[in-house]
Design a protein around this motif. Structure first.
Motif, PDB file in Angstrom:
ATOM      1  N   LYS A  30       0.819  -1.216   0.000  1.00 63.17           N
ATOM      2  CA  LYS A  30       0.000   0.000   0.000  1.00 63.17           C
ATOM      3  C   LYS A  30       0.857   1.271   0.000  1.00 63.17           C
ATOM      4  O   LYS A  30       0.345   2.373  -0.086  1.00 63.17           O
ATOM      5  CB  LYS A  30      -0.939   0.026   1.222  1.00 63.17           C
ATOM      6  CG  LYS A  30      -1.914  -1.131   1.256  1.00 63.17           C
ATOM      7  CD  LYS A  30      -2.987  -0.992   0.164  1.00 63.17           C
ATOM      8  CE  LYS A  30      -3.877  -2.230   0.135  1.00 63.17           C
ATOM      9  NZ  LYS A  30      -4.174  -2.659  -1.246  1.00 63.17           N
ATOM     10  N   SER A  31       2.141   1.095   0.130  1.00 69.74           N
ATOM     11  CA  SER A  31       3.007   2.257   0.106  1.00 69.74           C
ATOM     12  C   SER A  31       4.293   1.921  -0.653  1.00 69.74           C
ATOM     13  O   SER A  31       4.888   0.875  -0.448  1.00 69.74           O
ATOM     14  CB  SER A  31       3.331   2.688   1.537  1.00 69.74           C
ATOM     15  OG  SER A  31       4.124   3.855   1.513  1.00 69.74           O
ATOM     16  N   LEU A  32       4.654   2.816  -1.564  1.00 75.44           N
ATOM     17  CA  LEU A  32       5.884   2.631  -2.339  1.00 75.44           C
ATOM     18  C   LEU A  32       6.928   3.585  -1.765  1.00 75.44           C
ATOM     19  O   LEU A  32       6.690   4.790  -1.695  1.00 75.44           O
ATOM     20  CB  LEU A  32       5.584   2.956  -3.805  1.00 75.44           C
ATOM     21  CG  LEU A  32       6.776   3.110  -4.743  1.00 75.44           C
ATOM     22  CD1 LEU A  32       7.558   1.812  -4.844  1.00 75.44           C
ATOM     23  CD2 LEU A  32       6.286   3.535  -6.131  1.00 75.44           C
ATOM     24  N   VAL A  33       8.066   3.029  -1.338  1.00 75.31           N
ATOM     25  CA  VAL A  33       9.046   3.845  -0.620  1.00 75.31           C
ATOM     26  C   VAL A  33      10.365   3.930  -1.400  1.00 75.31           C
ATOM     27  O   VAL A  33      10.897   2.913  -1.854  1.00 75.31           O
ATOM     28  CB  VAL A  33       9.310   3.259   0.789  1.00 75.31           C
ATOM     29  CG1 VAL A  33      10.287   4.145   1.560  1.00 75.31           C
ATOM     30  CG2 VAL A  33       8.006   3.108   1.563  1.00 75.31           C
ATOM     31  N   HIS A  34      10.854   5.152  -1.550  1.00 74.38           N
ATOM     32  CA  HIS A  34      12.148   5.377  -2.183  1.00 74.38           C
ATOM     33  C   HIS A  34      12.980   6.295  -1.298  1.00 74.38           C
ATOM     34  O   HIS A  34      12.494   7.346  -0.873  1.00 74.38           O
ATOM     35  CB  HIS A  34      11.974   6.063  -3.547  1.00 74.38           C
ATOM     36  CG  HIS A  34      11.475   5.154  -4.617  1.00 74.38           C
ATOM     37  ND1 HIS A  34      12.289   4.231  -5.239  1.00 74.38           N
ATOM     38  CD2 HIS A  34      10.258   5.018  -5.193  1.00 74.38           C
ATOM     39  CE1 HIS A  34      11.584   3.573  -6.149  1.00 74.38           C
ATOM     40  NE2 HIS A  34      10.349   4.026  -6.138  1.00 74.38           N
ATOM     41  N   THR A  35      14.223   5.915  -1.047  1.00 76.01           N
ATOM     42  CA  THR A  35      15.142   6.817  -0.341  1.00 76.01           C
ATOM     43  C   THR A  35      16.173   7.291  -1.357  1.00 76.01           C
ATOM     44  O   THR A  35      16.777   6.488  -2.068  1.00 76.01           O
ATOM     45  CB  THR A  35      15.802   6.108   0.845  1.00 76.01           C
ATOM     46  OG1 THR A  35      14.779   5.822   1.797  1.00 76.01           O
ATOM     47  CG2 THR A  35      16.857   6.981   1.501  1.00 76.01           C
ATOM     48  N   ILE A  36      16.329   8.611  -1.427  1.00 77.55           N
ATOM     49  CA  ILE A  36      17.040   9.219  -2.558  1.00 77.55           C
ATOM     50  C   ILE A  36      18.098  10.197  -2.056  1.00 77.55           C
ATOM     51  O   ILE A  36      17.830  10.992  -1.145  1.00 77.55           O
ATOM     52  CB  ILE A  36      16.019   9.980  -3.450  1.00 77.55           C
ATOM     53  CG1 ILE A  36      14.937   9.000  -3.944  1.00 77.55           C
ATOM     54  CG2 ILE A  36      16.712  10.671  -4.619  1.00 77.55           C
ATOM     55  CD1 ILE A  36      13.630   9.660  -4.300  1.00 77.55           C
ATOM     56  N   ARG A  37      19.268  10.117  -2.652  1.00 76.02           N
ATOM     57  CA  ARG A  37      20.307  11.111  -2.344  1.00 76.02           C
ATOM     58  C   ARG A  37      20.366  12.133  -3.476  1.00 76.02           C
ATOM     59  O   ARG A  37      20.289  11.770  -4.652  1.00 76.02           O
ATOM     60  CB  ARG A  37      21.660  10.425  -2.177  1.00 76.02           C
ATOM     61  CG  ARG A  37      22.796  11.422  -1.975  1.00 76.02           C
ATOM     62  CD  ARG A  37      24.113  10.739  -1.723  1.00 76.02           C
ATOM     63  NE  ARG A  37      24.203  10.284  -0.336  1.00 76.02           N
ATOM     64  CZ  ARG A  37      25.239   9.588   0.143  1.00 76.02           C
ATOM     65  NH1 ARG A  37      26.242   9.263  -0.647  1.00 76.02           N
ATOM     66  NH2 ARG A  37      25.260   9.212   1.397  1.00 76.02           N
ATOM     67  N   GLY A  65      27.280   3.376   2.667  1.00 71.10           N
ATOM     68  CA  GLY A  65      26.612   4.656   2.458  1.00 71.10           C
ATOM     69  C   GLY A  65      25.172   4.528   2.016  1.00 71.10           C
ATOM     70  O   GLY A  65      24.355   3.870   2.652  1.00 71.10           O
ATOM     71  N   ILE A  66      24.871   5.110   0.851  1.00 67.06           N
ATOM     72  CA  ILE A  66      23.517   5.093   0.305  1.00 67.06           C
ATOM     73  C   ILE A  66      23.189   3.722  -0.289  1.00 67.06           C
ATOM     74  O   ILE A  66      22.124   3.511  -0.864  1.00 67.06           O
ATOM     75  CB  ILE A  66      23.352   6.237  -0.734  1.00 67.06           C
ATOM     76  CG1 ILE A  66      21.893   6.498  -1.101  1.00 67.06           C
ATOM     77  CG2 ILE A  66      24.196   5.975  -1.975  1.00 67.06           C
ATOM     78  CD1 ILE A  66      21.096   7.179  -0.051  1.00 67.06           C
ATOM     79  N   ILE A 111      25.423   8.357   8.539  1.00 63.99           N
ATOM     80  CA  ILE A 111      24.793   7.047   8.764  1.00 63.99           C
ATOM     81  C   ILE A 111      23.295   7.176   8.504  1.00 63.99           C
ATOM     82  O   ILE A 111      22.623   8.020   9.092  1.00 63.99           O
ATOM     83  CB  ILE A 111      25.051   6.557  10.205  1.00 63.99           C
ATOM     84  CG1 ILE A 111      26.541   6.228  10.367  1.00 63.99           C
ATOM     85  CG2 ILE A 111      24.193   5.327  10.522  1.00 63.99           C
ATOM     86  CD1 ILE A 111      26.939   5.855  11.772  1.00 63.99           C
ATOM     87  N   ILE A 112      22.809   6.339   7.589  1.00 69.06           N
ATOM     88  CA  ILE A 112      21.404   6.440   7.196  1.00 69.06           C
ATOM     89  C   ILE A 112      20.599   5.389   7.968  1.00 69.06           C
ATOM     90  O   ILE A 112      21.148   4.387   8.437  1.00 69.06           O
ATOM     91  CB  ILE A 112      21.281   6.266   5.671  1.00 69.06           C
ATOM     92  CG1 ILE A 112      19.961   6.848   5.194  1.00 69.06           C
ATOM     93  CG2 ILE A 112      21.426   4.822   5.240  1.00 69.06           C
ATOM     94  CD1 ILE A 112      19.893   7.006   3.701  1.00 69.06           C
ATOM     95  N   PHE A 113      19.300   5.637   8.105  1.00 74.11           N
ATOM     96  CA  PHE A 113      18.394   4.718   8.825  1.00 74.11           C
ATOM     97  C   PHE A 113      18.930   4.395  10.225  1.00 74.11           C
ATOM     98  O   PHE A 113      18.930   3.245  10.679  1.00 74.11           O
ATOM     99  CB  PHE A 113      18.181   3.407   8.038  1.00 74.11           C
ATOM    100  CG  PHE A 113      17.615   3.581   6.652  1.00 74.11           C
ATOM    101  CD1 PHE A 113      16.788   4.654   6.332  1.00 74.11           C
ATOM    102  CD2 PHE A 113      17.895   2.651   5.656  1.00 74.11           C
ATOM    103  CE1 PHE A 113      16.259   4.796   5.042  1.00 74.11           C
ATOM    104  CE2 PHE A 113      17.368   2.788   4.373  1.00 74.11           C
ATOM    105  CZ  PHE A 113      16.552   3.860   4.063  1.00 74.11           C
TER     106      PHE A 113
END
Lengths: 277, 378
Positions: free
Chosen positions: A68-75, A119-120, A154-156
């Motif tokens: 139900k949700s499309l997730v993108h993490t973007i640099r 990293g990313i 540091i991500i997440f």
């Protein structure tokens, strides 16, 4: 699968539900899929289009079981991602996909899994981590090795802490450059490989990061006894179409968009050490 | 040469005086007739409605980095070999709108470009170029996703091939098994015959549509003797081919020589101008550009031909993957002759020789591959 009557270049406008700032140059978009939800397998990517600006390939980094949700993490690395970072909740973004190959999660069942991210590189691996944790009983030991340039990158962070607090997962984090307020590991991510605990006879490794990081991580994993056919990595190249037509992502005979982005080391080892291929 | 003639194909004789009728019957059948014309001192594929539009009496002299049209006084309609532009431009145009996005109250919407498809007749397509269409079909139609624009146009073309009687100084179709006689992929294949003051065409028809067109043009059945005369023209043309390429094991030859010093040497001459990719009938790379109107209410996505010789082609954040001319030249050559086989099961090169003719530095793919081959002997 033959998608006879689909126009592969026609983007679908979808609504952004939520925008979250992760780091000064990194953000997460939660997108509301159209009816039926968005289905993908961990490792795949979408082509994301910003109105009038352009389109870029971005890996999907949400939970594959939450359609139900499309997730993108973007640099932010260029003009399109810069424009994307200015989108707000309620804005529209164009989505084409999902495209590409997936992490070998079925093959990894019953085995130890070593995940190495730089990293990313963590976002493209997160759907695989979610999948493994959703079906924890199907996998052996699970090890996550994460390296960032410094503490601030540091991500997440919160999720890494949560994962590290689990008794059924081993998490090691390192930074390339330590600073006064960092009391963890210092050194590149490859330095974490020797201390990870896994059964090298049948463990599966998955990694994402800069190419140079992956090249050296492979060497460490091979040293630990994981054979090349059990080491997987996700590659990145310029892409305009995502479906093997534009020609940009060619890497020798591979189209990274459709033969990859996930490859086994065995498939690509002759290319990995060639300059400018 | 008889291998080329499948038994079920029909053969006709068409007098040169009836050629206008052929054009008329093509156009009368609703086709936009495209064929060779003389423009800008070159053979340019464009609209043809009259015999006068054809390059009557022109031949071309082609060498590495050299192309000259010459009047030779011959009555031949198709006495040239190949112009710089290939038929790809009609099926996969150099610039094309992919979609238009328009702002709406709730965001924006996207619409695919739905330009009407016109039926086209390709008059004068050479055997090597027929193979180029077969190659593009593999790329653009046979993958998981087909290109809708190419598919719509491709499915409606009438293919009227002309077998080669003359060969160019840069052609090597024989080495690539793509010519000089058309084997398949056509409705009609013409062989132009000029002897003893007579001028006619032996026409091989492979489809019902082809039969219809040629009969409307007053084509009459050809005798076996006339058919073998046509075959003799192709046989003679094959003998005239001076450029050769040894293709044995070329896929593996290049794949195992990715770090050969020859790439760097040749790149010293290569201007990375991208001419070779633009004249190549099988190069399919495209890039996408975005445009908005001044108010920012609507935007277009346009695709255009791209070339692996540009820095942008391999650009990702941080820089281009193929920074040096060596790597870009290697990418192009190894793709055509080596990785194409892995990707599509056929060669990406059809031996038309355009990349040799139109390279301003006279880089010759046949020489380059032979040089790498020879270096393995020592």
């Amino acid at each position: 699968m033959k998608a006879e009557n689909i126009d592969p270049m026609l983007t679908k406008p979808l609504r952004i539900q939520r925008v979250q700032r992760e780091l000064p140059d990194t953000f997460t978009l939660e997108i509301l899929p159209s009816n039926g939800g968005f289905h993908f397998t961990p490792g795949q990517f979408n082509m994301l289009y910003v109105f009038g600006v352009g389109e870029v390939p971005i890996s999907i980094c949400g939970d594959p079981e939450k359609s139900k949700s499309l997730v993108h993490t973007i640099r932010i690395v260029g003009s399109v991602t810069q424009a994307m970072s200015r989108l707000k909740s309620g804005d529209t973004i164009g989505v084409r996909g999902p495209f590409g190959s997936s992490w070998p999660l079925a093959e990894a069942e019953g085995k130890d899994v070593v995940i190495v991210a730089g990293g990313i590189g963590l976002p493209p691996l997160r759907p695989a981590i979610y999948h493994i944790l959703n079906h924890r009983e199907k996998y052996g030991k699970v090890v996550l090795l994460y390296g960032a340039r410094n503490k601030e990158e540091i991500i997440f962070w919160k999720e890494l802490e949560q994962w590290r607090s689990r008794f059924d997962m081993e998490v090691h984090v390192t930074v390339d450059r330590g600073s006064g307020n960092w009391h963890g590991n210092v050194g590149v991510v490859t330095t974490l490989v020797p201390r990870a605990t896994f059964n090298s006879a049948d463990a599966i490794a998955m990694m994402v990061g800069p190419e140079i990081m992956m090249r050296f991580t492979v060497l460490e994993l091979l040293k630990r006894g994981i054979t090349g056919d059990r080491i997987y990595m996700s590659m990145e190249r310029n892409m305009k179409c995502g479906v093997g037509i534009c020609g940009h992502c060619q890497w020798s005979h591979h189209f990274i968009c459709k033969d990859g982005p996930v490859f086994s080391y065995e498939q690509i080892k002759v290319l990995l050490d060639k300059h400018e291929i | 040469m008889n291998k080329a003639t499948t038994s079920s194909n029909r053969h006709y004789i068409l007098q040169s005086g009836d050629f206008q009728r052929l054009l008329d019957s093509i156009i009368g059948n609703g086709y936009r007739c495209l064929g060779p014309t003389v423009q800008d001192q070159a053979i340019v594929l464009d609209d043809v409605s009259s015999v006068k539009d054809l390059p009557v009496g022109w031949s071309d002299n082609q060498q590495a980095a050299a192309y000259r049209l010459q009047k030779n006084g011959s009555p031949a309609f198709f006495g040239y070999v190949l112009g710089p532009g290939s038929w790809k431009k009609f099926l996969y145009p150099a610039r094309e709108r992919l979609l238009t996005t328009t702002r709406s109250r709730s965001g924006w919407k996207a619409e695919a470009s739905a330009e009407p498809v016109q039926k086209m007749a390709f008059l004068g397509i050479r055997p090597c170029e027929l193979q180029a269409l077969a190659v593009l079909d593999k790329v653009l139609l046979e993958g998981t996703y087909a290109d809708p624009v190419y598919r719509a146009r491709r499915s409606q073309i009438l293919v009227i091939a002309v077998n080669c009687a003359e060969v160019g100084g840069t052609c090597f179709c024989d080495s690539m098994s793509t010519g000089p006689k058309a084997v398949s992929g056509f409705d009609l294949a013409l062989t132009e015959i000029i002897t003893d003051g007579k001028h006619h065409f032996v026409v091989e028809s492979a489809t019902a549509k082809g039969d219809e067109i040629v009969k409307l043009a007053h084509g009459v059945s050809a005798s076996d003797q006339e058919i073998s005369k046509a075959d003799a023209v192709s046989t003679a043309a094959a003998k005239k081919l001076s450029k050769k390429l040894n293709t044995i094991g070329v896929k593996d030859l290049l794949a195992r020589n990715l770090t050969h010093p020859r790439w760097k040497e040749t790149a010293g001459r290569c201007l990375t101008c991208s001419n070779c990719t633009l004249v190549c009938p099988t190069c399919f790379c495209i890039t996408v550009e975005d445009y908005t109107d001044l108010k920012g209410n609507s935007a277009e996505r346009v695709r255009r031909w791209d070339s692996c010789f540009t820095m942008d082609h391999s650009y990702i954040h941080g820089g281009s993957i193929r920074n040096t001319p060596d790597s870009r030249y290697r990418q192009w050559l190894t793709h055509k002759f080596s990785s194409w086989w892995e990707q599509y099961g056929i060669s990406g090169c059809v031996g038309c020789g355009r990349c040799i003719t139109w390279c301003p530095a006279a880089i010759d793919v046949t020489e380059e591959i032979q040089a790498i081959r020879d270096s393995e002997k020592t």
